[in-house]
Design a protein around this motif. Sequence first.
Motif, short mmCIF file in Angstrom:
data_model
loop_
_atom_site.label_atom_id
_atom_site.label_comp_id
_atom_site.label_asym_id
_atom_site.label_seq_id
_atom_site.Cartn_x
_atom_site.Cartn_y
_atom_site.Cartn_z
N ASP A 692 0.84 -1.20 0.00
CA ASP A 692 0.00 0.00 0.00
C ASP A 692 0.88 1.25 0.00
O ASP A 692 1.81 1.37 0.79
N ALA A 696 -1.27 6.65 -4.69
CA ALA A 696 -1.34 5.59 -5.69
C ALA A 696 -0.80 6.13 -7.01
O ALA A 696 -1.24 7.17 -7.49
N TRP A 703 -5.78 1.98 -7.35
CA TRP A 703 -6.42 1.80 -6.04
C TRP A 703 -6.95 0.38 -5.84
O TRP A 703 -7.66 0.11 -4.89
N LEU A 706 -6.64 -1.21 -2.43
CA LEU A 706 -7.55 -0.78 -1.37
C LEU A 706 -8.84 -1.59 -1.41
O LEU A 706 -9.43 -1.90 -0.36
N ARG A 728 -10.14 6.22 1.97
CA ARG A 728 -9.15 6.56 0.93
C ARG A 728 -9.64 6.18 -0.45
O ARG A 728 -9.43 6.90 -1.44
N LEU A 729 -10.31 5.04 -0.55
CA LEU A 729 -10.80 4.58 -1.84
C LEU A 729 -11.86 5.52 -2.40
O LEU A 729 -11.83 5.87 -3.59
#
Length: 895
Positions: A692, A696, A703, A706, A728-729
């Motif tokens: 991770d 990205a 992504w 994620l 975050r996604l």
Amino acid sequence: MLLGRRPERAVFDRLVEAVRAGESRALVVHGDPGIGKSALLDYLTGRATGCRMVHAAGIQSEMELAFALLHQVCAPFVDRVDDLPEPQRDALSTALGMRAGPPPDRFRVGLAVLSLLAEVAMERPLVCVVDDALWVDHASLQALAFAARRLRAESVAIVFATRPPGPAELAGLPVLDLTGLAEDDARVLLRAVLPGPLDDPVRDRIVAEARGNPLALLELRPAPGNYGEAPLPARMEHHYRNQLATLGESTRLLVLVAAADPTGNPVLLWRAAQRLGIPASALAPAAAAGLIEVGSQVRFRHPLVRSAIYQAAPADERRRAHAALAAATDPEADTARHAWHAGQAVDGPDDDIAERLEHSAGLALACGGLAAAASFLRRSAELTGDPARRTRRTLAAAKRSLEAGATDDALGLVAVAEADRLDDARRAGAHLIRARAVFAVNRDATASPLLRAAAAELEPFAPELARTTYLEAISAAMFAAGLVGDQLTEAARAARAGPIAPLPARAEDLLLDGLAVRFTDGYAAGVPLLRQAVQAFRDPGTAGPEAVRWLWLACTASTHVWDYDSWVVLSDRFVLLARDTGALASLPAALNARMSAHVLAGDLTAAAALRGELRAATEATTVRPFLPLGDLLLAAWRGVASDAAVLADGTATEARSRGEGAGLVAPAWALAIVHNSRGEHEEAIAAAEAGDQEVAVLGFPPWGILVELVEAAVLAGQPDRAEAALRRLTVATDAAGTPWARGLAARSRALTTPGPEAETHYREAMERLAQTRLTGELARSRLVYGEWLGRTGRGADARTQLRLAHDEFGQRGMDAFAERAARALKEIGETTQRRAPVPTGRLTAQEAQIARLAREGLSNPEIGERLFLSPRTVEWHLRKIFAKLGISSRRDLRH
């Protein structure tokens, strides 16, 4: 006499037997000077009765001429060139100077050589011998090595002889190492050639110091006292120089002219001798001494004779010899050799010759001879009096060296140019070459700052080139991301402060602006600009050959904005352009992108079909894709844990060694998919978190890791981890807003939502993904929805979703996901049946690929072009395929 060479002769005997039986062979014979390589090649010639023989030899002074040796190899078959498939015919004709055209790709020239040799061998087996490969020009050696690696069933053998370790182009080919004769054999040889008896101590000393080298035993036997600690080649050259010193001045000069002429043309030799006033009688003493033989060709007893004569001659005599050869060479018929000899005939600035050398560099470049063009430009610069023009030519030589892959030569030439007083524009150009050379060697943290600095220097003189260089700086920082500091932001800020895009903006200008904003102001701000860039690359007007350079980054940009349809269009175009324009060095990256798109669409069969071509392209071109994402994703979605683990470990290890931080994401993502498919969610969390990255950067999509982390964390009972990943996604998916993005976000949100409200998100995920071609992701959404339904006691509804998922996974070869669906069905009391394997007749991977391409309607030459094989090998494979499948024609392949 070939004393003590029984094992080596057996190798050549087996090689000839294989070629006569319709097989092909490649062999590199390694050995020190004088060890017997040429004698063994003569043995091969004698054994190859019934075969057609082609002899060629590298000559040190001819290394600067593009495709010089290839002319020797192809000359007997030049009338067959027109019979080759059109792309190969054009490439080889241009390389040999038979037609004008754009510089051909070196790999396509190699494929043309392979096809030409295969066509000739259809009449009778062909053995091609290349002696002194160490001195073969780079372009010819690349083409022949390419052909040698792709030999299969053409009745062709290519044998190279060279000093160890040999040219890098031959690495990986089968090797026969020649060592010295055993002591007993050395004594037998010495007794056979000595004119009279020899004292035992003297004989023992000769045998000991010759170290089993046959040439040393034959040549140095009369003067054992001359032995010393110098290497054998140096002692041999000293011996030949001593022989030459006993000859008259005219003889020495005649032999020097012969040594300076790589063509071995006796007419040219006598024409040059006449200009020097050398009588024909001057040849006799050298011939009597066994140094030289002049017949239909000029031949030296040993390559060391040629080099000893040339190196021993005073510089002024070498210049006289080259001047005579230049005068004897037709400048119209043989422009390059005329210019080269003229360039060696002067020791100071000569602008006229420098101009001719620069012109010859252009001719070399036109036929794809990058290394030759660099050599001509280097000598042109050395003979240029004007400092500004000298610098320009030196930097041009550095640029061509870099394009030829000679990064050390390029950096050396840049240093030479910088020794002169450079103006700001030329200094910027020098720094750009240095930065690109660094990036070519390793895509680590070193390259981006150098590219960024070069771009800043270029701004006042070449704003468009400056913008291109800023894009290179950002892409270099993307590769290194994760292992270094904030280079990516620094490169993006510098680009935004640089020149604005011209109007109308080029597709790469839009790409630069989009990435610069994305990595300074955040993802949401960059999406509109990146979307414009992707659309610009989709425009058919941007589909020219120059687009190949940036299409890999355009494919990446399409995944950054979650635009799957554009990814398919651009990766398709990337593959087609790389094939059609002959940019085969870019083909592995193109196939990698297209293969990855197939995998995410759930079409593992199409991805596996491209896998064969990707491996062929990687093997043939020796160019690896930036990241083997296609192979990683294919192994992951198939659920083959062992394959994925080996590939992921190798990729991560290589990425760390190269300083490519972005290369750590893809292996982690692949392992997370594998573990989630097998229900190993704790392991999936560990894999995902290992790769991770906060920003990205590279990946399809960047992504994806994620998405895996959310699923693994929820099913492992770690909701806090899942929520953090989801936040975050959704920053990316909300900004992108495509069905792909919203579908995966909805699935991830459903997994993290407690209670009945989760069902709304599961249904949204399936609705969104049903609008895309991502059938694998749709099946995964059915799987997690069905598992949730089972946990909530809704067995009938769960059965429907899990059945659909199981069948979809099974049909597409996603075996681990299918087994996970089967386990979930079993938990609610349902059973499943294993799918029967599809009979294939035990085709190999390459046979299956050829069968698919033939089924699509491609001809044998077209399949050969696609898989870097000769049409004859394709035909041979098809015969085996028909036999294994029990069919008789291509039409039957459709069934």
